[in-house]
Scaffold this motif. Structure first.
Motif, short mmCIF file in Angstrom:
data_model
loop_
_atom_site.label_atom_id
_atom_site.label_comp_id
_atom_site.label_asym_id
_atom_site.label_seq_id
_atom_site.Cartn_x
_atom_site.Cartn_y
_atom_site.Cartn_z
N ALA A 140 -4.64 5.44 -3.35
CA ALA A 140 -3.26 5.16 -2.89
C ALA A 140 -2.87 6.09 -1.74
O ALA A 140 -2.30 5.65 -0.75
CB ALA A 140 -2.29 5.29 -4.06
N GLN A 141 -3.24 7.37 -1.87
CA GLN A 141 -2.88 8.32 -0.80
C GLN A 141 -3.55 7.95 0.52
O GLN A 141 -2.94 8.00 1.57
CB GLN A 141 -3.33 9.75 -1.19
CG GLN A 141 -2.31 10.48 -2.01
CD GLN A 141 -2.78 11.87 -2.42
OE1 GLN A 141 -2.64 12.21 -3.58
NE2 GLN A 141 -3.33 12.66 -1.52
N GLN B 192 -4.65 4.99 1.44
CA GLN B 192 -4.08 3.74 1.96
C GLN B 192 -2.70 4.00 2.57
O GLN B 192 -2.37 3.45 3.62
CB GLN B 192 -4.01 2.70 0.84
CG GLN B 192 -5.42 2.25 0.42
CD GLN B 192 -5.44 1.25 -0.73
OE1 GLN B 192 -6.47 0.65 -0.99
NE2 GLN B 192 -4.34 1.06 -1.41
N ASP B 193 -1.91 4.83 1.90
CA ASP B 193 -0.57 5.14 2.43
C ASP B 193 -0.66 5.80 3.79
O ASP B 193 0.10 5.49 4.71
CB ASP B 193 0.21 6.07 1.47
CG ASP B 193 0.66 5.33 0.22
OD1 ASP B 193 0.55 4.09 0.20
OD2 ASP B 193 1.09 6.00 -0.74
N GLN C 244 -1.59 3.20 6.36
CA GLN C 244 -0.45 2.31 6.64
C GLN C 244 0.60 3.02 7.47
O GLN C 244 1.12 2.48 8.44
CB GLN C 244 0.17 1.83 5.32
CG GLN C 244 -0.65 0.73 4.67
CD GLN C 244 -0.37 0.55 3.19
OE1 GLN C 244 -1.20 0.02 2.48
NE2 GLN C 244 0.78 0.98 2.72
N ARG C 245 0.93 4.26 7.07
CA ARG C 245 1.98 5.00 7.77
C ARG C 245 1.56 5.34 9.20
O ARG C 245 2.27 5.05 10.16
CB ARG C 245 2.27 6.29 7.00
CG ARG C 245 3.46 7.08 7.51
CD ARG C 245 3.48 8.47 6.92
NE ARG C 245 2.32 9.23 7.37
CZ ARG C 245 1.62 10.07 6.61
NH1 ARG C 245 1.93 10.26 5.36
NH2 ARG C 245 0.59 10.73 7.11
N ARG D 249 -0.44 -3.35 5.64
CA ARG D 249 -1.24 -3.05 4.44
C ARG D 249 -2.65 -2.60 4.81
O ARG D 249 -3.27 -3.17 5.73
CB ARG D 249 -1.30 -4.32 3.58
CG ARG D 249 -1.65 -4.10 2.15
CD ARG D 249 -0.62 -3.27 1.43
NE ARG D 249 -1.23 -2.55 0.31
CZ ARG D 249 -1.29 -3.01 -0.94
NH1 ARG D 249 -0.74 -4.16 -1.25
NH2 ARG D 249 -1.89 -2.32 -1.88
#
Ligand SMILES: Cc1ncc(COP(=O)(O)O)c(C=O)c1O
Length: 379
Positions: free
Chosen positions: A38-39, A41-42, A45-46, A52
């Motif tokens: 998750a980190q 991917q975040d 994305q950011r 996504r």
């Protein structure tokens, strides 16, 4: 490859890899989609500003997901540079696509956008630009042709994480894009990749395809009370242990970039005079492009000069390599009608390119030795 004092590549450590892997183990989540996934991917994305990003087990698998997402059917055509890694095209051929090979520009070695129109047919489903060496393709022209003909664009950005074209990140132009975190890449976890989704219509299905064709992600979020088989798919998500390794690298991507910028610049400055005298070309970076500093290559005047230079370096303990046998002349490419002379620039550069040792831990002394050894070579 061992036995060389200065190898071609050496996977670098950013510092926290072992600590984060130990943490992931202690948390008791070693399968996919844990907190490190998750980190990562975040962050993608950011920082890229895409709707996504999904971590995948490789760039190859991210490309295979793209072929599923575009519903590639037998007989559909995809336009792909012949000068690329096999996965760019194999991922689509697996779904039955016919590759239509396009030649590259002699300056950047990227797909030659001026040839696109002549290759489009009513069966063309996608154009697959590869940002070779992390130097952006001419995305304005490619997007405009694709838009006019209703064809999708999938960027193979294996080399170009956080590089830009006219100020915009590579990987954010096509409906879909892919990244590689293989050990040869700037930021790596051994084997890994990411699917970047720029058109949100693909998000829901990508989540399913990545989870073996099931709606397991929705089940984990409590959106359905059981999960089941809902579409085609495979196991495209990496273990969170790999994501933990990757996180240690991604959190330092700016430092890695600074290091690689220095290495690239040192090669360019140290070799420019020799290259000018020897009839060798150095990489060309268009002014509107910010590259990723993924690799440094020399374009030798001939195949013989290339073989002699590689031998000259090898005899002094330095490994330099070449790559991309033209895909249209590979066994598989010829089955799709590839023939000699069809992509003349690709055929020529494939014979003449040499890639120099390039990795995050290449020391200034080692690099000075590579440069000095090349300077003593006469073409
Ligand atoms: C242009 C390109 N695309 C795709 C890939 C495949 O990447 P991976 O090893 O992550 O599957 C590579 C590998 O080097 C590559 O160079």
């Amino acid at each position: 490859m061992s036995g060389y004092r200065i190898p071609f590549n050496k996977p670098g450590l950013a510092g926290n890899e072992l600590a984060y892997i130990a943490d992931a183990i202690q948390r008791g989540h070693s399968a996919g989609d844990g907190c490190y996934t998750a980190q990562c991917q975040d962050l993608l994305q950011r920082d890229l500003g895409c709707p996504r990003a999904f971590l995948t087990t490789s760039c190859t698998h991210a490309l295979e997901m793209c072929a599923f997402l575009l519903d590639i059917q037998p007989g559909d055509e995809v336009i792909v540079p012949s000068f690329t890694f096999v996965s760019t095209v194999n991922a689509f051929v697996l779904r039955g696509a016919k590759p239509v090979f396009i030649d590259v520009r002699p300056d950047t070695l990227n797909l030659d956008e001026r040839l696109l129109k002549g290759l489009l047919t009513p069966r063309t489903k996608a154009i697959l630009p590869v940002h070779y060496a992390g130097v952006g393709c001419e995305m304005d022209a490619i997007a405009s042709v694709a838009g006019r003909y209703g064809v999708k664009v999938v960027e193979d950005n294996a080399h170009g994480l956080f590089a830009r074209y006219r100020g915009k990140y590579l990987g954010t132009f096509g409906q879909l894009a892919t990244q590689s975190f293989h050990e040869t890449k700037n930021v790596s976890c051994g084997e890994g990749g990411a699917l970047i989704i720029n058109d949100p219509i693909y998000v829901e299905r990508a989540e399913i395809i990545r989870e073996k064709g099931t709606n397991r992600s929705r089940f984990y979020r409590g959106e359905v009370d059981k999960y089941t088989w809902v579409d085609l798919g495979s196991s495209f998500l990496p273990s969170d242990l790999l994501a933990a390794f990757l996180w240690a690298q991604l959190e330092k991507y700016e430092e890695i970039r600074t290091t690689r910028h220095r290495i690239w610049q040192t090669y360019a400055e140290g070799l420019s005079e020799w290259a000018g005298n020897a009839g060798v070309s150095l990489p060309y970076i268009p002014p509107h492009v910010e590259q990723s500093y993924h690799m440094f290559y020399l374009m030798m005047p001939s195949l013989t000069a290339r073989s002699r230079l590689i031998q000259h370096l090898k005899a002094r303990g330095i490994l330099a390599v070449f790559h991309y046998v033209p895909l249209h002349l590979s066994d598989m490419g010829m089955r799709f009608g590839g023939r000699a002379g069809a992509c003349p620039i690709t055929e020529s550069v494939s014979d003449r390119i040499v890639r120099l040792p390039f990795y995050n831990d290449l020391s200034p002394d080692q690099q000075a030795e590579v440069i000095e050894t090349i300077r003593t070579f006469r073409c």
